[in-house]
Design an enzyme around this catalytic site. Structure first.
Site, mmCIF file in Angstrom:
data_model
loop_
_atom_site.group_PDB
_atom_site.id
_atom_site.type_symbol
_atom_site.label_atom_id
_atom_site.label_comp_id
_atom_site.label_asym_id
_atom_site.label_seq_id
_atom_site.Cartn_x
_atom_site.Cartn_y
_atom_site.Cartn_z
ATOM 1 N N THR A 53 42.796 32.498 34.476
ATOM 2 C CA THR A 53 43.489 33.285 33.462
ATOM 3 C C THR A 53 42.462 33.705 32.413
ATOM 4 O O THR A 53 41.366 33.161 32.353
ATOM 5 C CB THR A 53 44.644 32.481 32.834
ATOM 6 O OG1 THR A 53 45.363 33.309 31.918
ATOM 7 C CG2 THR A 53 44.137 31.272 32.086
ATOM 8 N N GLY A 54 42.819 34.685 31.609
ATOM 9 C CA GLY A 54 41.899 35.136 30.570
ATOM 10 C C GLY A 54 41.385 36.535 30.855
ATOM 11 O O GLY A 54 42.033 37.320 31.553
ATOM 12 N N SER A 112 53.466 39.028 29.022
ATOM 13 C CA SER A 112 52.312 39.386 29.852
ATOM 14 C C SER A 112 52.551 39.096 31.321
ATOM 15 O O SER A 112 51.601 39.001 32.087
ATOM 16 C CB SER A 112 51.058 38.677 29.354
ATOM 17 O OG SER A 112 51.330 37.330 29.174
ATOM 18 N N ARG A 153 43.698 50.422 34.831
ATOM 19 C CA ARG A 153 42.900 49.191 34.841
ATOM 20 C C ARG A 153 43.561 48.104 35.708
ATOM 21 O O ARG A 153 44.759 47.868 35.649
ATOM 22 C CB ARG A 153 42.744 48.687 33.414
ATOM 23 C CG ARG A 153 41.873 47.430 33.279
ATOM 24 C CD ARG A 153 42.695 46.183 33.218
ATOM 25 N NE ARG A 153 41.874 44.991 32.957
ATOM 26 C CZ ARG A 153 42.319 43.745 33.074
ATOM 27 N NH1 ARG A 153 43.560 43.516 33.426
ATOM 28 N NH2 ARG A 153 41.530 42.714 32.830
ATOM 29 N N THR A 202 50.769 38.864 36.770
ATOM 30 C CA THR A 202 50.487 39.248 35.381
ATOM 31 C C THR A 202 50.782 40.723 35.140
ATOM 32 O O THR A 202 50.801 41.518 36.083
ATOM 33 C CB THR A 202 48.996 39.004 35.057
ATOM 34 O OG1 THR A 202 48.756 39.231 33.663
ATOM 35 C CG2 THR A 202 48.073 39.917 35.849
ATOM 36 N N THR A 238 49.921 35.143 31.623
ATOM 37 C CA THR A 238 49.703 35.253 33.069
ATOM 38 C C THR A 238 50.005 33.917 33.696
ATOM 39 O O THR A 238 49.500 32.899 33.247
ATOM 40 C CB THR A 238 48.206 35.553 33.325
ATOM 41 O OG1 THR A 238 47.914 36.828 32.837
ATOM 42 C CG2 THR A 238 47.844 35.435 34.785
HETATM 43 C C1 SD4 Z 1 43.843 40.079 33.455
HETATM 44 N N1 SD4 Z 1 43.502 37.742 33.831
HETATM 45 O O1 SD4 Z 1 44.528 41.041 33.763
HETATM 46 C C2 SD4 Z 1 44.489 38.709 33.453
HETATM 47 C C3 SD4 Z 1 45.126 38.486 32.122
HETATM 48 C C4 SD4 Z 1 45.331 37.066 31.742
HETATM 49 O O2 SD4 Z 1 45.652 35.517 30.097
HETATM 50 O O3 SD4 Z 1 45.198 36.157 32.514
HETATM 51 N N2 SD4 Z 1 45.586 36.776 30.504
HETATM 52 O O4 SD4 Z 1 42.672 40.180 33.106
#
Ligand code: SD4
Length: 337
Positions: A247-248, A94, A224, A214, A196
């Site tokens: 993150t997330g 990722s 997106r 990321t 990420t």
């Molecule tokens: C996103 N925040 O593109 C990033 C992905 C991520 O753990 O952090 N994943 O939404």
């Protein structure tokens, strides 16, 4: 929460996105966590400098950054070089090369960087360039702009000397082909070990910088863009106060301008830990919040070198390198059900 309950909750709720890729079971994760002697932390007392923290379990990246800081390097170089370790790591699906693609098979990267003066640079929907964080730094330093997107960002990178390459590895291509068989999002909450990367550092001068990079959500819609390249959402640095990185599920971070919120809460006197917790509460306490379907995690540091981290769900962690110790610290979390 045990694994069965975790999956059951996910299956019942039905609408989440797969954030990242390594859908490691809780048991596997727990044993990994024990191996790395991770501990839950609430907050850390005043710290010796320099220090570096990063999202997830990325000890090689924090070690790289700390090497720069110990040699007297600045926080900006440290976070850039630290993030590059993960961007080049093809096993991390990722970030950078080897990142999982969007629904059409395109790997698109988002990244940003911010320095002690409040300067920032960002790239969104960048293709074919591994080191998105370094392109973001070039945007900051060599252009009158903050953000470049898509083909423009790619052409700028190439003209700055970056080599274009195919970022879709065999492993990620195979994972995408497998996903295409059903081609639908399965609501498995993000519990990966490594994702990420967001990194924050304070150098020997006491100056802060941060970076985030990321490939975004696996199998996202074409076009997106998440929170990670958006200054104030995925990352914010204020050299007077502190810094935060997220993150997330980026959509939820964007809706609350999460990293800026955490820094502003620290400005109002909250510790990094308290500020991260309040920012997570803003998400979960929304009317009709479906927080059980997704993960968001924040890490933060203040000017004094105190650190904090908090997430919606278990298994988020922060890697911290300070005083010669490079350790994974398991984050406290909201959803204790
Ligand atoms: C996103 N925040 O593109 C990033 C992905 C991520 O753990 O952090 N994943 O939404």
């Amino acid at each position: 929460m045990n694994r069965r309950k975790f999956i059951k909750n996910s299956a019942l709720t039905g609408a989440g996105l797969a954030v990242g890729n390594s859908l490691i079971s809780c048991e596997e994760k727990a044993s990994k966590t024990n191996e790395t002697s991770a501990t839950i932390t609430e907050s850390n007392s005043k710290a010796n400098l320099p220090l570096v923290i990063a999202t997830w379990h990325v000890k090689e990246a924090t070690a790289k950054a700390m090497g720069i800081l110990q040699a007297g390097g600045n926080a900006l170089d440290a976070v850039e070089q630290g993030c590059r370790i993960e961007e080049a790591n093809e096993k991390g699906q990722s970030v950078g090369k080897g990142g999982l693609p969007d629904r059409d098979g395109n790997v698109t990267l988002d990244a940003c960087i911010m320095d002690k003066h409040g300067n920032c640079g960002s790239v969104v929907y960048l293709q074919n360039i591994t080191h998105a964080v370094s392109v973001a730094r070039k945007v900051m330093e060599d252009t009158p702009h903050v953000m470049l997107a898509g083909e423009g960002a790619k052409q700028f990178a190439i003209s700055s000397g970056f080599e274009p390459e195919d970022l879709l590895t065999e492993a990620s291509k195979n994972a995408w082909k497998k996903w295409k068989v059903e081609a639908k999002y399965k609501p498995i909450i993000n519990i990966e070990n490594h994702d990420t990367i967001g990194m924050l550092a304070i150098d020997k001068n006491g100056d802060l910088s941060g970076a985030c990079t990321t490939s975004g959500l696996a199998y996202k819609m074409g076009g997106r863009v998440g929170d990670s390249p958006i200054i104030g959402s995925g990352l914010f640095v204020d050299n007077e106060i502190g810094a935060c990185v997220a993150t997330g599920l980026g959509e939820e971070v964007l809706k609350t301008v999460g990293s800026f919120l955490v820094v502003e809460l620290m400005r109002q006197g909250k510790s990094p830990q308290q500020a991260c917790e309040e920012a997570i509460l803003r998400i979960v306490n929304k009317p009709n919040s479906n927080f059980k379907d997704f993960q968001v995690g924040y890490i933060a540091v203040n000017k004094q070198g105190e650190t904090g981290s908090y997430a919606i769900h278990q298994w988020f962690s922060m890697t911290k390198f300070q005083d010669g110790v490079n350790e994974q610290i398991q984050s406290n979390f909201y959803n204790k059900v």
